[in-house]
Design an enzyme around this catalytic site. Structure first.
Site, PDB file in Angstrom:
ATOM      1  N   ASP A  31       0.880  -1.173   0.000  1.00  0.00           N
ATOM      2  CA  ASP A  31       0.000   0.000   0.000  1.00  0.00           C
ATOM      3  C   ASP A  31       0.920   1.226   0.000  1.00  0.00           C
ATOM      4  O   ASP A  31       1.853   1.293   0.808  1.00  0.00           O
ATOM      5  CB  ASP A  31      -0.886  -0.036   1.264  1.00  0.00           C
ATOM      6  CG  ASP A  31      -2.004   0.991   1.236  1.00  0.00           C
ATOM      7  OD1 ASP A  31      -3.156   0.616   1.490  1.00  0.00           O
ATOM      8  OD2 ASP A  31      -1.723   2.192   0.993  1.00  0.00           O
ATOM      9  N   LEU A  33       0.103   4.252   0.771  1.00  0.00           N
ATOM     10  CA  LEU A  33      -0.393   5.239   1.747  1.00  0.00           C
ATOM     11  C   LEU A  33      -0.916   6.505   1.076  1.00  0.00           C
ATOM     12  O   LEU A  33      -1.007   7.551   1.705  1.00  0.00           O
ATOM     13  CB  LEU A  33       0.702   5.581   2.772  1.00  0.00           C
ATOM     14  CG  LEU A  33       1.192   4.387   3.621  1.00  0.00           C
ATOM     15  CD1 LEU A  33       2.462   4.727   4.378  1.00  0.00           C
ATOM     16  CD2 LEU A  33       0.109   3.942   4.597  1.00  0.00           C
ATOM     17  N   ASP A  58       4.512   2.068  -4.197  1.00  0.00           N
ATOM     18  CA  ASP A  58       3.595   2.208  -5.326  1.00  0.00           C
ATOM     19  C   ASP A  58       3.804   1.011  -6.263  1.00  0.00           C
ATOM     20  O   ASP A  58       4.940   0.705  -6.649  1.00  0.00           O
ATOM     21  CB  ASP A  58       3.948   3.537  -6.026  1.00  0.00           C
ATOM     22  CG  ASP A  58       3.028   3.860  -7.179  1.00  0.00           C
ATOM     23  OD1 ASP A  58       2.600   2.942  -7.892  1.00  0.00           O
ATOM     24  OD2 ASP A  58       2.776   5.062  -7.382  1.00  0.00           O
ATOM     25  N   LYS A  84      -9.924   6.185  -6.843  1.00  0.00           N
ATOM     26  CA  LYS A  84     -11.358   5.891  -6.931  1.00  0.00           C
ATOM     27  C   LYS A  84     -12.280   7.107  -6.934  1.00  0.00           C
ATOM     28  O   LYS A  84     -13.490   6.949  -6.780  1.00  0.00           O
ATOM     29  CB  LYS A  84     -11.746   4.965  -5.774  1.00  0.00           C
ATOM     30  CG  LYS A  84     -11.508   5.584  -4.404  1.00  0.00           C
ATOM     31  CD  LYS A  84     -12.176   4.795  -3.310  1.00  0.00           C
ATOM     32  CE  LYS A  84     -12.099   5.549  -2.001  1.00  0.00           C
ATOM     33  NZ  LYS A  84     -12.747   4.909  -0.891  1.00  0.00           N
ATOM     34  N   SER A 124     -16.822  -2.607  -9.978  1.00  0.00           N
ATOM     35  CA  SER A 124     -17.869  -1.721  -9.450  1.00  0.00           C
ATOM     36  C   SER A 124     -19.128  -1.866 -10.289  1.00  0.00           C
ATOM     37  O   SER A 124     -19.063  -2.158 -11.488  1.00  0.00           O
ATOM     38  CB  SER A 124     -17.361  -0.289  -9.540  1.00  0.00           C
ATOM     39  OG  SER A 124     -18.422   0.637  -9.400  1.00  0.00           O
ATOM     40  N   TYR A 149     -12.499   6.869 -14.127  1.00  0.00           N
ATOM     41  CA  TYR A 149     -12.435   5.887 -13.032  1.00  0.00           C
ATOM     42  C   TYR A 149     -13.217   4.626 -13.417  1.00  0.00           C
ATOM     43  O   TYR A 149     -12.711   3.507 -13.329  1.00  0.00           O
ATOM     44  CB  TYR A 149     -13.012   6.490 -11.735  1.00  0.00           C
ATOM     45  CG  TYR A 149     -13.562   5.449 -10.800  1.00  0.00           C
ATOM     46  CD1 TYR A 149     -12.716   4.677 -10.012  1.00  0.00           C
ATOM     47  CD2 TYR A 149     -14.935   5.198 -10.741  1.00  0.00           C
ATOM     48  CE1 TYR A 149     -13.234   3.691  -9.191  1.00  0.00           C
ATOM     49  CE2 TYR A 149     -15.452   4.217  -9.915  1.00  0.00           C
ATOM     50  CZ  TYR A 149     -14.594   3.456  -9.146  1.00  0.00           C
ATOM     51  OH  TYR A 149     -15.114   2.477  -8.342  1.00  0.00           O
ATOM     52  N   LYS A 153     -12.200   0.411 -14.349  1.00  0.00           N
ATOM     53  CA  LYS A 153     -12.798  -0.822 -13.821  1.00  0.00           C
ATOM     54  C   LYS A 153     -13.201  -1.743 -14.973  1.00  0.00           C
ATOM     55  O   LYS A 153     -12.963  -2.953 -14.949  1.00  0.00           O
ATOM     56  CB  LYS A 153     -14.016  -0.492 -12.946  1.00  0.00           C
ATOM     57  CG  LYS A 153     -13.660   0.239 -11.663  1.00  0.00           C
ATOM     58  CD  LYS A 153     -12.781  -0.607 -10.768  1.00  0.00           C
ATOM     59  CE  LYS A 153     -12.235   0.141  -9.576  1.00  0.00           C
ATOM     60  NZ  LYS A 153     -11.170  -0.582  -8.870  1.00  0.00           N
ATOM     61  N   PHE A 177     -21.577  -2.781  -5.084  1.00  0.00           N
ATOM     62  CA  PHE A 177     -22.545  -1.697  -5.127  1.00  0.00           C
ATOM     63  C   PHE A 177     -22.009  -0.609  -4.167  1.00  0.00           C
ATOM     64  O   PHE A 177     -20.838  -0.275  -4.264  1.00  0.00           O
ATOM     65  CB  PHE A 177     -23.965  -2.238  -4.906  1.00  0.00           C
ATOM     66  CG  PHE A 177     -24.459  -2.884  -6.207  1.00  0.00           C
ATOM     67  CD1 PHE A 177     -23.853  -4.050  -6.692  1.00  0.00           C
ATOM     68  CD2 PHE A 177     -25.422  -2.278  -6.986  1.00  0.00           C
ATOM     69  CE1 PHE A 177     -24.218  -4.608  -7.921  1.00  0.00           C
ATOM     70  CE2 PHE A 177     -25.806  -2.834  -8.211  1.00  0.00           C
ATOM     71  CZ  PHE A 177     -25.203  -3.993  -8.681  1.00  0.00           C
ATOM     72  N   ASN A 178     -22.755  -0.019  -3.290  1.00  0.00           N
ATOM     73  CA  ASN A 178     -22.212   1.122  -2.528  1.00  0.00           C
ATOM     74  C   ASN A 178     -21.781   0.705  -1.112  1.00  0.00           C
ATOM     75  O   ASN A 178     -22.633   0.556  -0.234  1.00  0.00           O
ATOM     76  CB  ASN A 178     -23.260   2.237  -2.438  1.00  0.00           C
ATOM     77  CG  ASN A 178     -23.524   2.887  -3.778  1.00  0.00           C
ATOM     78  OD1 ASN A 178     -23.807   2.213  -4.759  1.00  0.00           O
ATOM     79  ND2 ASN A 178     -23.415   4.200  -3.836  1.00  0.00           N
ATOM     80  N   ARG A 230     -29.853   3.649  -4.398  1.00  0.00           N
ATOM     81  CA  ARG A 230     -28.654   2.810  -4.485  1.00  0.00           C
ATOM     82  C   ARG A 230     -28.789   1.622  -3.540  1.00  0.00           C
ATOM     83  O   ARG A 230     -29.624   1.615  -2.653  1.00  0.00           O
ATOM     84  CB  ARG A 230     -27.405   3.606  -4.061  1.00  0.00           C
ATOM     85  CG  ARG A 230     -27.092   4.822  -4.891  1.00  0.00           C
ATOM     86  CD  ARG A 230     -26.534   4.457  -6.256  1.00  0.00           C
ATOM     87  NE  ARG A 230     -26.113   5.640  -6.980  1.00  0.00           N
ATOM     88  CZ  ARG A 230     -26.930   6.419  -7.708  1.00  0.00           C
ATOM     89  NH1 ARG A 230     -28.219   6.127  -7.806  1.00  0.00           N
ATOM     90  NH2 ARG A 230     -26.452   7.477  -8.329  1.00  0.00           N
TER      91      ARG A 230
HETATM   92  C1  UD1 Z   1     -20.069   6.713  -6.897  1.00  0.00           C
HETATM   93  C2  UD1 Z   1     -19.608   6.492  -8.297  1.00  0.00           C
HETATM   94  C3  UD1 Z   1     -19.313   5.037  -8.506  1.00  0.00           C
HETATM   95  C4  UD1 Z   1     -18.267   4.580  -7.523  1.00  0.00           C
HETATM   96  C5  UD1 Z   1     -18.729   4.896  -6.109  1.00  0.00           C
HETATM   97  C6  UD1 Z   1     -17.578   4.628  -5.173  1.00  0.00           C
HETATM   98  C7  UD1 Z   1     -20.691   8.235  -9.635  1.00  0.00           C
HETATM   99  C8  UD1 Z   1     -21.668   8.495 -10.709  1.00  0.00           C
HETATM  100  N1  UD1 Z   1     -20.578   6.955  -9.255  1.00  0.00           N
HETATM  101  O1  UD1 Z   1     -21.292   6.021  -6.742  1.00  0.00           O
HETATM  102  O2  UD1 Z   1     -18.829   4.821  -9.799  1.00  0.00           O
HETATM  103  O3  UD1 Z   1     -18.027   3.211  -7.652  1.00  0.00           O
HETATM  104  O4  UD1 Z   1     -19.097   6.260  -5.984  1.00  0.00           O
HETATM  105  O5  UD1 Z   1     -17.993   4.745  -3.865  1.00  0.00           O
HETATM  106  O6  UD1 Z   1     -20.065   9.127  -9.137  1.00  0.00           O
HETATM  107  N2  UD1 Z   1     -25.484  12.144  -2.874  1.00  0.00           N
HETATM  108  C9  UD1 Z   1     -26.074  13.311  -2.430  1.00  0.00           C
HETATM  109  N3  UD1 Z   1     -25.310  14.215  -1.764  1.00  0.00           N
HETATM  110  C10 UD1 Z   1     -23.976  14.016  -1.510  1.00  0.00           C
HETATM  111  C11 UD1 Z   1     -23.378  12.811  -1.971  1.00  0.00           C
HETATM  112  C12 UD1 Z   1     -24.165  11.904  -2.664  1.00  0.00           C
HETATM  113  O7  UD1 Z   1     -27.266  13.544  -2.629  1.00  0.00           O
HETATM  114  O8  UD1 Z   1     -23.333  14.888  -0.914  1.00  0.00           O
HETATM  115  C13 UD1 Z   1     -26.305  11.143  -3.589  1.00  0.00           C
HETATM  116  C14 UD1 Z   1     -25.850  10.903  -5.006  1.00  0.00           C
HETATM  117  O9  UD1 Z   1     -26.452  11.797  -5.883  1.00  0.00           O
HETATM  118  C15 UD1 Z   1     -26.293   9.447  -5.215  1.00  0.00           C
HETATM  119  C16 UD1 Z   1     -26.197   8.829  -3.829  1.00  0.00           C
HETATM  120  O10 UD1 Z   1     -26.181   9.923  -2.915  1.00  0.00           O
HETATM  121  O11 UD1 Z   1     -27.613   9.406  -5.615  1.00  0.00           O
HETATM  122  C17 UD1 Z   1     -24.949   8.003  -3.634  1.00  0.00           C
HETATM  123  O12 UD1 Z   1     -23.830   8.777  -4.032  1.00  0.00           O
HETATM  124  P1  UD1 Z   1     -22.327   8.287  -3.821  1.00  0.00           P
HETATM  125  O13 UD1 Z   1     -22.126   7.865  -2.419  1.00  0.00           O
HETATM  126  O14 UD1 Z   1     -21.430   9.358  -4.358  1.00  0.00           O
HETATM  127  O15 UD1 Z   1     -22.229   6.973  -4.689  1.00  0.00           O
HETATM  128  P2  UD1 Z   1     -22.579   6.733  -6.247  1.00  0.00           P
HETATM  129  O16 UD1 Z   1     -22.747   7.997  -6.971  1.00  0.00           O
HETATM  130  O17 UD1 Z   1     -23.682   5.761  -6.306  1.00  0.00           O
END
Ligand code: UD1
Length: 339
Positions: A31, A33, A58, A84, A124, A149, A153, A177-178, A230
């Site tokens: 890693d 860091l 690295d 990422k 992802s 990014y 992937k 997913f998230n 999500r």
């Molecule tokens: C994003 C990336 C995805 C990546 C993942 C890594 C995009 C389009 N996708 O996913 O490719 O693998 O992060 O973790 O950027 N939201 C708010 N307010 C905020 C932050 C987020 O409303 O301050 C909403 C976003 O609009 C979204 C949801 O929360 O609908 C999730 O957002 P986020 O956590 O950034 O994840 P993804 O966008 O799904």
């Protein structure tokens, strides 16, 4: 058996290292860091009761990587090391392609040269883009991601498929997913660097008073409450899936394996539902305002994770509220360290 975990001090990496150690694997971490901190290594040891070997460099440094493979008999790799940040990748695409793909290829070259198999790749759900139908299965058609990014992937998956086919190797492509949450011990979690882009870290900092309010990016989506949906998966559940995927590869009698798994809960939650669940789970208040949609965001994505359940015997069973409770505990830990 010894597993090389690249990016093993990072968010998902550190949780996976703990699960590997708990399952009896020896772990070698590389890693640089760039998005992690050295104290995580000590915390891994506190949580797992064993210390992994750690090399800070690295992965583009081929000669150093070569020395790691000389020093340890590596039986497999879980590759987390990658940049990422979606927005940043649009400003610095070459940095993303170079870091994410060159480091991947360098490890694969060592695998080929030394005849090692068993490679797990962090992919992802971004590889599906906005899918036409929910839930998303592994057979849902892929779409070229908008961000550089996301493209790293997608390209990483293609590189690994070719690698497995040409050299008879076993690979597993894990489409997350998230990921959310932190270790129940509150010793491992996502480290905030700058202003968080992702939802749950931003909600956490808002609840902690570090940010004035959350901006909800859009409430005019065609979803039940108008905010985007999500599939939020607890990071420890996610980490366990890596161990299950690795064990499947190791146990396989086939020389060539290309596994693909969606790792999600199967349930979609809207932004507003996450905010409400956070407030309820932690008895805090999260002020928010509704803003315009964020460019590049999709409306809805949640997984069908049946394949992982059938083939890995794995299922994400931690609830959203439980996961969000661990996030808050981790925030308190960071505050106690004055991080
Ligand atoms: C994003 C990336 C995805 C990546 C993942 C890594 C995009 C389009 N996708 O996913 O490719 O693998 O992060 O973790 O950027 N939201 C708010 N307010 C905020 C932050 C987020 O409303 O301050 C909403 C976003 O609009 C979204 C949801 O929360 O609908 C999730 O957002 P986020 O956590 O950034 O994840 P993804 O966008 O799904």
């Amino acid at each position: 058996m010894t597993i090389l975990v690249t990016g093993g001090l990072g968010y998902i990496g550190s949780h996976t290292v703990v699960e590997l150690l708990n399952s009896g694997f020896d772990v070698v971490i590389v890693d640089d860091l760039s998005n992690s901190e050295k104290f995580i290594l000590n915390n891994i040891e506190e949580v797992a009761g064993k210390k992994p070997v750690f090399y800070p460099f690295d992965l583009r440094r081929k000669e150093l990587l070569n020395q790691v493979f000389d020093a340890h008999k590596i039986d497999g790799c879980i590759n987390f090391a990658a940049y990422k940040a979606v927005g940043e990748s649009q400003e610095k695409p070459l940095d993303y392609y170079e870091n994410n793909l060159f480091s991947l290829i360098n490890i694969l070259q060592e695998f080929k040269r030394r005849n090692i198999s068993n490679f797990i790749f962090s992919s992802s759900c971004t590889v599906y883009g906005q899918a036409d139908e929910m839930p998303i299965t592994e057979d849902t058609p892929l779409k070229t991601p908008e961000s550089s990014y996301g493209k790293t992937k997608q390209m990483g998956e293609e590189i690994l498929k070719d690698f497995a086919t040409a050299y008879q190797k076993r690979v597993s492509l894990l489409r997350y997913f998230n990921p959310i949450g932190a270790h129940p011990s509150a010793k491992l979690g996502e480290l905030p660097i700058g202003i968080p882009n992702n939802l749950v870290p931003f909600v956490t900092q808002t609840a902690a008073g570090l940010r004035k309010e959350l901006s909800i990016w859009g409430n005019d989506y065609p979803t039940p409450d108008g905010t985007a949906v999500r599939d939020y998966i607890y990071v420890v559940d996610l980490a366990k899936a890596h161990v299950a995927a690795l064990k499947k590869l190791i146990a396989s009698e086939d020389e060539t394996v290309i596994d693909v798994f969606n790792l999600g809960t199967g349930t979609g939650s809207s932004v507003l539902e996450v905010v409400q669940a956070y407030e309820k789970a932690n008895n805090v208040s999260v002020p928010y305002k509704i803003c315009d949609r964020r460019q590049g965001d999709i409306t809805i994505a949640y997984a069908n994770a049946d394949r992982a359940e059938q083939q890995l015997g794995w299922k994400a069973d931690t609830t959203l509220e439980e996961a969000l409770r661990t996030t808050w505990k981790w925030q308190k830990y960071l505050e106690s360290r004055k991080y």
